[in-house]
Design a protein around this motif. Structure first.
Motif, mmCIF file in Angstrom:
data_model
loop_
_atom_site.group_PDB
_atom_site.id
_atom_site.type_symbol
_atom_site.label_atom_id
_atom_site.label_comp_id
_atom_site.label_asym_id
_atom_site.label_seq_id
_atom_site.Cartn_x
_atom_site.Cartn_y
_atom_site.Cartn_z
ATOM 1 N N HIS A 365 11.100 1.782 10.487
ATOM 2 C CA HIS A 365 11.874 0.963 11.436
ATOM 3 C C HIS A 365 11.860 1.607 12.816
ATOM 4 N N ARG A 644 7.277 -10.893 4.742
ATOM 5 C CA ARG A 644 8.597 -10.272 4.878
ATOM 6 C C ARG A 644 9.167 -10.481 6.278
ATOM 7 N N GLU A 647 10.482 -13.906 6.404
ATOM 8 C CA GLU A 647 11.760 -13.990 5.704
ATOM 9 C C GLU A 647 12.899 -13.489 6.581
ATOM 10 N N GLU A 648 12.674 -12.358 7.265
ATOM 11 C CA GLU A 648 13.716 -11.819 8.144
ATOM 12 C C GLU A 648 13.965 -12.748 9.328
ATOM 13 N N TYR A 649 12.900 -13.336 9.848
ATOM 14 C CA TYR A 649 13.067 -14.275 10.962
ATOM 15 C C TYR A 649 13.820 -15.514 10.497
ATOM 16 N N ARG A 651 16.179 -15.559 8.455
ATOM 17 C CA ARG A 651 17.604 -15.227 8.363
ATOM 18 C C ARG A 651 18.327 -15.439 9.680
ATOM 19 N N HIS A 653 17.343 -13.601 12.566
ATOM 20 C CA HIS A 653 17.167 -12.425 13.418
ATOM 21 C C HIS A 653 16.244 -12.751 14.581
ATOM 22 N N ALA A 658 13.224 -8.892 13.443
ATOM 23 C CA ALA A 658 12.529 -9.386 12.253
ATOM 24 C C ALA A 658 11.292 -8.535 11.966
ATOM 25 N N ASP A 661 12.479 -4.966 10.775
ATOM 26 C CA ASP A 661 12.978 -4.999 9.402
ATOM 27 C C ASP A 661 11.855 -5.272 8.405
ATOM 28 N N GLY A 662 10.928 -6.146 8.807
ATOM 29 C CA GLY A 662 9.797 -6.428 7.924
ATOM 30 C C GLY A 662 8.965 -5.189 7.664
ATOM 31 N N HIS A 665 10.719 -2.714 5.339
ATOM 32 C CA HIS A 665 10.636 -3.036 3.909
ATOM 33 C C HIS A 665 9.222 -2.883 3.354
#
Length: 781
Positions: A365, A644, A647-649, A651, A653, A658, A661-662, A665
Motif C-alpha cells: 500500500h 480487486r 471491487e474497491e472502486y 465500494r 473509494h 482503490a 487497496d487493490g 490485497h
C-alpha cells in the motif's frame, strides 16, 4: 453461473470430489499413450513451395534428400583412400544399402565424389535416407544406431559416427526428456517449500498441487484425443507441465487467500466459499479466458509446432480453471478451519500478528501510494527503461534450429560440425529443385526441353556461393557443363519430373542466411523458365517459407489477441481506457524479454555462463511462442489486480485509494505466484538444448518484470494519471457491461448511489455482509 456452481459444490462437496476422481481416472486411461502419438517436427509450412517439393521428392525421388550421415574414418588414423580402409568403407556402404527402409545410399567409395571426402582425406561420408515420416524414421534409426555406431563387427578398422537430421532429432528429443526430468526434480521441492512459506501450512500448500495434477492429466487426455484429428508436436507436453503447475498455483493462491479473508471477516465456511467464488472465482474465470485467448492466437499459423502449443495451452488453462472452481471449493468446504492444519510458525510472525490494528499488505500500500504521488516520474522512467531494454530486438535475425542446439560433445553435432569445417562442399545443405518437364529424359540434344534444362542448370551453377549443380544431364560448374556424369544422373528423372541438386559452398551452414538468400536467387532464376515450372525445396527453402508464413499471419494473430483482450477486460471493468492500458502495458512488459533474448542468445553474451553455443540468430517460431505465453501470463496477473481494484472502486473509494487497496490485497499474491512460476521456468531453462533454455529463462524474466516492475509500479502510476477518467465509458456501453459483463459483485459501498439502494437481504446463499442466507443457515443447523 458462479453462484449456481458455488451452491452445488458447497451443498454436495463429496459429490464434487467424486466427479473429479472419475475425471482423473478417465484422463489417466485416455492419456496413457499420448507420447507415442506425438510428432517431432512441425516447423514447416505444409502449404508452401518447399513442402510441395518435399512431397514430389518423397514420391518420385525418395533417395534425393539424405537424412542419415555416417562419418567414417580409419580407426588407426590416416587416409580414407588406403586399400584396407577403402575396402572396409565399400563393405559398410553395401551393408547399409541392404537394410530395410533405407534407400539412396551414396558412399564416397562408391561414387568417388570429392564432396564426400574431407579436405585432409582423413574422413569420408556415406549418405542415406530412412523412409517414412519422422516417427517411422526415428524407429528405424533406433534400430540401426547400435549396429553401426563405433566399430561394427567385421569392420573393426573403421570408426563411425552417426549424423544427419534424423540423428539430430533423436538426440535432441532424448536430451530434452532427460532435461525435463531433471527440471522437475529441481522445481518441485523448491516449489513446495515456497508454497509452504506462502500458505504458512502444509495442508494449504498441497491444494495447488491437486489442481496442477488435474490440469496436467486432463491436458494429456485432451492431446490424445486431438491426435486423432491432427498432428501434435511432442514439445507441447513441456508447456503442459509448466503452465499446468504455474496456473494451478496462481488460481489456488487467489482463491485460498480470499477464502481466508472471508473467514477472518466472520463468515462461516459455506458462506465464505460462496463469497470467494463470487469474487476470486470471477477473477480466475476471466484470467483463464484471457490466457486462453492469447494462446489461441497460435492457431492462426499453419505450422503444427505452434498450433500444438495452442492445443496444449488452451486445454491446460481451461482445465486448471475448472479444477480451481470445482475441486478447491469442495476441498475448502470439507476442510473449513482445518485448512490451517500443520501450520508453520514463522520467526517474528507472532509479534506481527499481535498488532491486530495493522492490516496485512501495508508495505505494498505504501509503495503504491508513493508511486502515485510521483506518477509522471515513475510512468516515464519505467517506460523508458523497458524500451531501452528492448532495443537489441531491433537487430534480431531468424533461423531454424540445427545441431548447434545440442551440447558440444553430442555425436550428431560433432558430425555436422566436421562437415561444416572440413569438407569442400555442403553434403547435407543441398538445395533441391524439382522441374516439371517431360523432356528431362530426352536424348535428342536439340530437344527444346533439354536445352531449357541445360540453360537453367548453367545459370544456377553461375550463382555466387554455388559449388556445383547435379542434373539429369550431368554436372554443371561456373555456368557450364563439366562433361562429367555419374550413374546417379539416370535416377534424376521419373514421372515427368527432373531433380536438380544445387550444392552450396562449404562452411555456410545448412540453413545459414547465405543459403536462404540463395533460395531466393534460385526462385527468381526459375521464373525465367516457365516451361520447367521449377519447385525449390530443402532445409533452407523450408526455413524461408516458414518465416514468410509466420510473417504474413502476425497481424491477424495480433488482432485476435488485442481484440479479445480489449473485450474481456472491458467486460471485467466497464471502462474504455483500462483495456487499452492493459494491452499496452502488457506489450511493454515483454520488451525486456525480447531484448535480452537477442542480447544473450543471438549475440552470445553470457553464453559461457549459461552453457550454449550462439548461432547469431533466433529460432523462427520461438518469439511467437514466447509472446503468446508471456502475454497470457501477464494478463493473468493483470486480471488479478484489476478485479480487486474494480471491487474497491465499486465500494465507492476514490480511484487512487482503490488502486492502493487493490495492490495491498494482491501485491504479495502476484509476487509469490510469479516467484513460484519463475522457479519452474528457470528449472526448464537449465536444459542443455538452447531453445528450451531460451524459452524457460526468457519467459521467467518476463513474468518477474511484469509482476514487480509493471504491476506494482507502472500500473498504479498510469492509473493515477487517469484518475476518474480511467473508469469512463459511454452510457450505452456501461449498460451493456452491467448486463453481460462478468463483473465483481460490489460489497457494502462506502457511499454514493449504491448506498441508497434498498437492502434486499442476504439472498439464498448469503453474502459477505449479511452472513449465510436461509439455505446455508438451514444446512448449518
Amino acid at each position: 453461473m458462479l453462484k449456481r456452481l458455488g451452491r452445488a459444490v458447497t451443498a454436495r462437496p463429496w459429490s464434487a470430489l467424486l466427479f473429479v476422481v472419475v475425471f482423473l481416472v478417465n484422463a489417466l486411461v485416455v492419456g496413457a499413450g499420448v507420447t507415442d502419438r506425438l510428432h517431432n517436427g512441425g516447423t514447416a509450412d505444409p502449404g508452401s513451395e518447399s513442402a510441395r517439393a518435399a512431397v514430389l521428392l518423397e514420391d518420385s525421388f525418395p533417395a534425393s534428400s539424405p537424412n542419415l550421415v555416417l562419418q567414417v574414418s580409419a580407426k588407426a588414423g590416416g587416409s580414407v583412400d588406403t586399400p584396407e580402409t577403402a575396402q572396409a568403407g565399400a563393405r559398410l556402404g553395401e551393408r547399409l544399402a541392404f537394410e530395410p527402409d533405407v534407400v539412396g545410399v551414396t558412399s564416397y567409395w562408391q561414387t568417388g565424389l570429392e564432396g564426400l571426402r574431407s579436405a585432409d582425406r582423413g574422413t569420408a561420408l556415406i549418405l542415406a535416407r530412412i523412409e517414412g515420416d519422422e516417427n517411422r524414421a526415428k524407429e528405424v534409426f533406433d534400430r540401426l544406431a547400435p549396429r553401426y555406431r563405433g566399430s561394427p563387427t567385421g569392420l573393426e578398422q573403421l570408426e563411425i559416427r552417426l549424423g544427419g537430421s534424423v540423428a539430430v532429432r533423436d538426440e535432441m528429443q532424448a536430451t530434452i526428456a532427460d532435461d525435463l526430468a531433471r527440471a522437475e526434480l529441481i522445481a518441485l521441492p523448491i516449489t513446495l517449500l515456497i508454497l509452504i512459506l506462502v500458505f504458512r501450512g502444509l495442508v494449504a500448500a498441497l491444494l495447488p498441487l491437486a489442481v496442477g495434477i488435474c490440469a496436467i492429466l486432463g491436458t494429456n487426455a485432451a492431446l490424445r484425443v486431438i491426435t486423432d484429428f491432427t498432428e501434435v508436436s511432442v514439445f507441447a507436453q513441456n508447456l503442459t507441465t509448466a503452465l499446468g503447475l504455474g496456473l494451478a498455483i496462481d488460481y489456488a493462491l487467489l482463491i485460498v487467500r480470499r477464502f481466508r479473508e472471508e473467514r477472518e471477516r466472520g463468515l462461516e465456511v459455506r458462506a465464505a466459499v460462496a463469497a470467494t467464488l463470487d469474487t476470486a472465482g470471477r477473477a480466475v474465470l476471466f484470467s483463464a479466458l484471457t490466457v486462453a485467448v492469447s494462446l489461441s492466437a497460435m492457431l492462426v499459423f499453419p505450422l503444427y509446432f505452434l498450433r500444438s502449443f495452442a492445443y496444449a495451452g488452451i486445454s491446460v488453462v481451461l482445465i486448471a480453471a475448472a479444477a480451481a472452481l470445482i475441486l478447491l471449493p469442495a476441498l475448502l468446504t470439507l476442510l473449513g478451519g482445518r485448512i490451517d492444519a500443520l501450520k508453520i510458525r514463522m520467526p517474528g510472525r507472532a509479534a506481527r500478528a499481535a498488532r491486530a490494528d495493522r492490516p496485512t499488505g501495508m508495505g505494498w500500500h505504501r509503495t503504491a501510494t508513493l508511486v502515485m504521488r510521483r506518477a509522471p516520474l515513475f510512468a516515464l522512467g519505467i517506460t523508458a527503461l523497458l524500451l531501452f531494454a528492448g532495443l537489441p530486438f531491433l537487430r534480431v535475425q531468424f533461423a531454424a534450429a540445427d545441431d548447434r542446439q545440442l551440447p558440444t560433445g553430442s555425436e550428431s553435432r560433432v558430425v555436422q560440425q566436421s562437415i561444416r569445417d572440413g569438407f569442400t562442399a555442403s553434403a547435407t545443405g543441398v538445395i533441391d529443385v524439382v522441374v516439371h518437364s517431360e523432356a528431362t529424359s530426352a536424348t535428342a540434344a536439340a530437344d527444346p526441353g533439354r536445352e531449357a534444362l541445360g540453360r537453367f542448370a548453367a545459370e544456377l551453377s553461375a550463382l555466387p556461393g554455388v559449388t556445383e549443380v547435379s542434373t539429369p544431364l550431368g554436372d554443371y560448374r561456373s555456368g557450364a557443363a563439366t562433361g562429367a556424369s555419374s550413374p546417379a544422373d539416370s535416377v534424376r528423372t521419373g514421372d515427368g519430373l527432373g531433380h536438380l541438386s544445387v550444392v552450396p559452398a562449404a562452411g555456410r551452414g545448412d540453413v545459414s542466411q547465405a543459403n536462404q538468400d540463395l533460395v531466393g536467387e534460385i526462385r527468381r532464376a526459375g521464373a525465367e523458365f516457365p516451361g520447367l515450372r521449377p519447385v525449390v525445396g530443402g532445409q533452407a527453402a523450408s526455413l524461408v517459407d516458414s518465416k514468410h508464413a509466420i510473417g504474413v499471419r502476425l497481424l491477424p494473430a495480433g488482432a485476435l489477441i488485442v481484440g479479445a483482450t480489449l473485450l474481456l477486460v472491458f467486460l471485467l471493468t466497464g471502462s474504455l481506457l483500462i483495456p487499452l492500458q492493459a494491452v499496452l502495458l502488457n506489450a511493454l512488459s515483454l520488451t525486456a524479454m525480447f531484448g535480452v533474448v537477442v542480447w544473450v542468445f543471438q549475440d552470445g553474451n553470457l553464453s559461457g555462463l549459461l552453457g550454449f553455443t550462439p548461432t547469431g540468430a533466433v529460432e523462427t517460431t520461438l518469439p511467437v511462442l514466447m509472446f503468446c505465453v508471456a502475454f497470457g501470463l501477464s494478463m493473468d496477473y493483470g486480471v488479478f489486480l484489476l478485479s480487486r481494484v474494480k471491487e474497491e472502486y465499486g465500494r465507492g473509494h476514490d480511484p487512487r485509494k482503490a488502486v492502493a487497496d487493490g495492490i495491498r490485497h494482491t501485491g504479495g499474491l502476484i509476487t509469490a505466484a510469479a516467484l513460484i512460476l519463475s522457479v519452474v521456468l528457470v528449472a526448464i531453462g537449465t536444459s542443455r538444448i538452447t531453445n528450451t533454455k531460451m524459452l524457460g529463462l526468457g519467459v521467467a524474466l518476463a513474468v518477474l518484470v511484469d509482476a514487480t516492475v509493471v504491476r506494482c509500479l507502472l500500473v498504479p502510476a498510469v492509473m493515477a494519471l487517469g484518475g476518474h477518467a480511467t473508469w469512463w465509458a459511454p452510457a450505452p456501453l456501461k449498460r451493456f457491461q452491467e448486463r453481460f459483463g462478468l463483473r465483481e459483485e460490489p460489497l457494502a459501498p462506502a457511499g454514493g448511489a449504491e448506498a441508497d439502494r434498498p437492502d434486499d437481504g442476504p439472498g439464498l446463499l448469503g453474502d459477505p455482509d449479511h452472513g449465510p442466507g436461509p439455505v446455508l443457515a438451514a444446512k448449518e443447523s
